[in-house]
Design a protein around this motif. Structure first.
Motif, PDB file in Angstrom:
ATOM      1  N   LEU A 116      43.367 -25.310  53.272  1.00  0.00           N
ATOM      2  CA  LEU A 116      43.131 -24.126  54.059  1.00  0.00           C
ATOM      3  C   LEU A 116      42.947 -24.451  55.527  1.00  0.00           C
ATOM      4  N   GLY A 117      42.908 -25.702  55.830  1.00  0.00           N
ATOM      5  CA  GLY A 117      42.745 -26.056  57.231  1.00  0.00           C
ATOM      6  C   GLY A 117      41.370 -25.681  57.726  1.00  0.00           C
ATOM      7  N   LYS A 118      41.309 -24.797  58.703  1.00  0.00           N
ATOM      8  CA  LYS A 118      40.051 -24.471  59.367  1.00  0.00           C
ATOM      9  C   LYS A 118      39.389 -23.199  58.842  1.00  0.00           C
ATOM     10  N   LEU A 119      39.940 -22.562  57.817  1.00  0.00           N
ATOM     11  CA  LEU A 119      39.314 -21.347  57.288  1.00  0.00           C
ATOM     12  C   LEU A 119      38.022 -21.699  56.566  1.00  0.00           C
ATOM     13  N   SER A 120      36.992 -20.938  56.851  1.00  0.00           N
ATOM     14  CA  SER A 120      35.690 -21.190  56.228  1.00  0.00           C
ATOM     15  C   SER A 120      35.306 -20.025  55.317  1.00  0.00           C
ATOM     16  N   GLN A 121      34.296 -20.256  54.532  1.00  0.00           N
ATOM     17  CA  GLN A 121      33.757 -19.204  53.671  1.00  0.00           C
ATOM     18  C   GLN A 121      33.260 -18.029  54.520  1.00  0.00           C
ATOM     19  N   GLN A 122      32.699 -18.320  55.691  1.00  0.00           N
ATOM     20  CA  GLN A 122      32.213 -17.261  56.584  1.00  0.00           C
ATOM     21  C   GLN A 122      33.368 -16.385  57.077  1.00  0.00           C
ATOM     22  N   GLN A 123      34.502 -17.008  57.407  1.00  0.00           N
ATOM     23  CA  GLN A 123      35.664 -16.225  57.844  1.00  0.00           C
ATOM     24  C   GLN A 123      36.168 -15.322  56.727  1.00  0.00           C
ATOM     25  N   LEU A 124      36.197 -15.851  55.513  1.00  0.00           N
ATOM     26  CA  LEU A 124      36.678 -15.056  54.379  1.00  0.00           C
ATOM     27  C   LEU A 124      35.737 -13.878  54.110  1.00  0.00           C
ATOM     28  N   THR A 125      34.439 -14.122  54.205  1.00  0.00           N
ATOM     29  CA  THR A 125      33.467 -13.048  54.014  1.00  0.00           C
ATOM     30  C   THR A 125      33.615 -11.999  55.115  1.00  0.00           C
ATOM     31  N   ALA A 126      33.778 -12.452  56.355  1.00  0.00           N
ATOM     32  CA  ALA A 126      33.972 -11.521  57.469  1.00  0.00           C
ATOM     33  C   ALA A 126      35.264 -10.722  57.292  1.00  0.00           C
ATOM     34  N   ALA A 127      36.302 -11.349  56.767  1.00  0.00           N
ATOM     35  CA  ALA A 127      37.560 -10.655  56.520  1.00  0.00           C
ATOM     36  C   ALA A 127      37.368  -9.551  55.477  1.00  0.00           C
ATOM     37  N   TYR A 128      36.596  -9.849  54.421  1.00  0.00           N
ATOM     38  CA  TYR A 128      36.264  -8.813  53.423  1.00  0.00           C
ATOM     39  C   TYR A 128      35.550  -7.634  54.089  1.00  0.00           C
ATOM     40  N   GLN A 129      34.626  -7.934  54.968  1.00  0.00           N
ATOM     41  CA  GLN A 129      33.865  -6.866  55.635  1.00  0.00           C
ATOM     42  C   GLN A 129      34.784  -5.994  56.494  1.00  0.00           C
ATOM     43  N   VAL A 130      35.711  -6.608  57.198  1.00  0.00           N
ATOM     44  CA  VAL A 130      36.653  -5.843  58.008  1.00  0.00           C
ATOM     45  C   VAL A 130      37.536  -4.972  57.111  1.00  0.00           C
ATOM     46  N   LEU A 131      37.976  -5.532  55.987  1.00  0.00           N
ATOM     47  CA  LEU A 131      38.810  -4.751  55.066  1.00  0.00           C
ATOM     48  C   LEU A 131      38.028  -3.566  54.488  1.00  0.00           C
ATOM     49  N   SER A 132      36.740  -3.745  54.237  1.00  0.00           N
ATOM     50  CA  SER A 132      35.899  -2.628  53.768  1.00  0.00           C
ATOM     51  C   SER A 132      35.824  -1.531  54.822  1.00  0.00           C
ATOM     52  N   LYS A 133      35.684  -1.936  56.084  1.00  0.00           N
ATOM     53  CA  LYS A 133      35.658  -0.959  57.175  1.00  0.00           C
ATOM     54  C   LYS A 133      37.006  -0.246  57.287  1.00  0.00           C
TER      55      LYS A 133
END
Length: 151
Positions: free
Chosen positions: A1-18
């Motif tokens: 995944l290179g530089k993707l972190s668990q925090q980025q994935l969680t933040a992406a989920y939050q944006v998708l919820s919005k």
């Protein structure tokens, strides 16, 4: 995944919820113009800031958001598997592939030539070989049965 972190994935989920919420708010009498409203464009940009894409599109339909949710799910699964593989120490007397499957809690069994499941795979192989590909024949060499814990 290179530089993707668990925090980025969680933040992406939050944006998708919005995005789901913004699309639901615009639903009803929404036209193409309101689907491309500033909040939806802004949220789409936030998502692509977290997870860059070569061909970003405005996430102005629930189906597009659903697709990105599945992408984030898959990336999270890959991240977890990669973390497991790093976390577990390597055993010197075990084949590296066997070690990886063990870390994923997968049991592999080589099916012998007389096995009914192997015969089923052989039948599928031969019956799905298109007649337009008559210049070569397919031959089944090995069939492995995979049993994964929890599935």
């Amino acid at each position: 995944l290179g530089k993707l972190s668990q925090q980025q994935l969680t933040a992406a989920y939050q944006v998708l919820s919005k995005l789901y919420a913004a699309l639901a708010q615009d639903a009803g009498a929404c036209t193409q113009a309101c689907a491309r409203s500033l909040p939806i464009v802004d949220l789409s940009n936030q998502f692509y800031t977290l997870l860059p894409s070569l061909s970003p599109v405005i996430l102005d339909q629930p189906e597009k958001v659903d697709e990105k949710v599945r992408l984030v799910d898959a990336l999270r699964d890959v991240e977890i598997a990669a973390s497991l593989m790093k976390w577990c120490g390597s055993q010197k007397d075990v084949d590296q592939l066997d070690e990886h499957y063990a870390k994923l809690k997968c049991d592999l069994t080589l099916l012998p030539p007389g096995d009914s499941e192997r015969a089923m795979v052989e039948e599928y192989l031969q019956s799905t070989h298109a007649p337009t590909h008559s210049q070569y024949k397919l031959q089944l060499e090995h069939v492995w049965k995979v049993d994964r814990e929890g599935e």
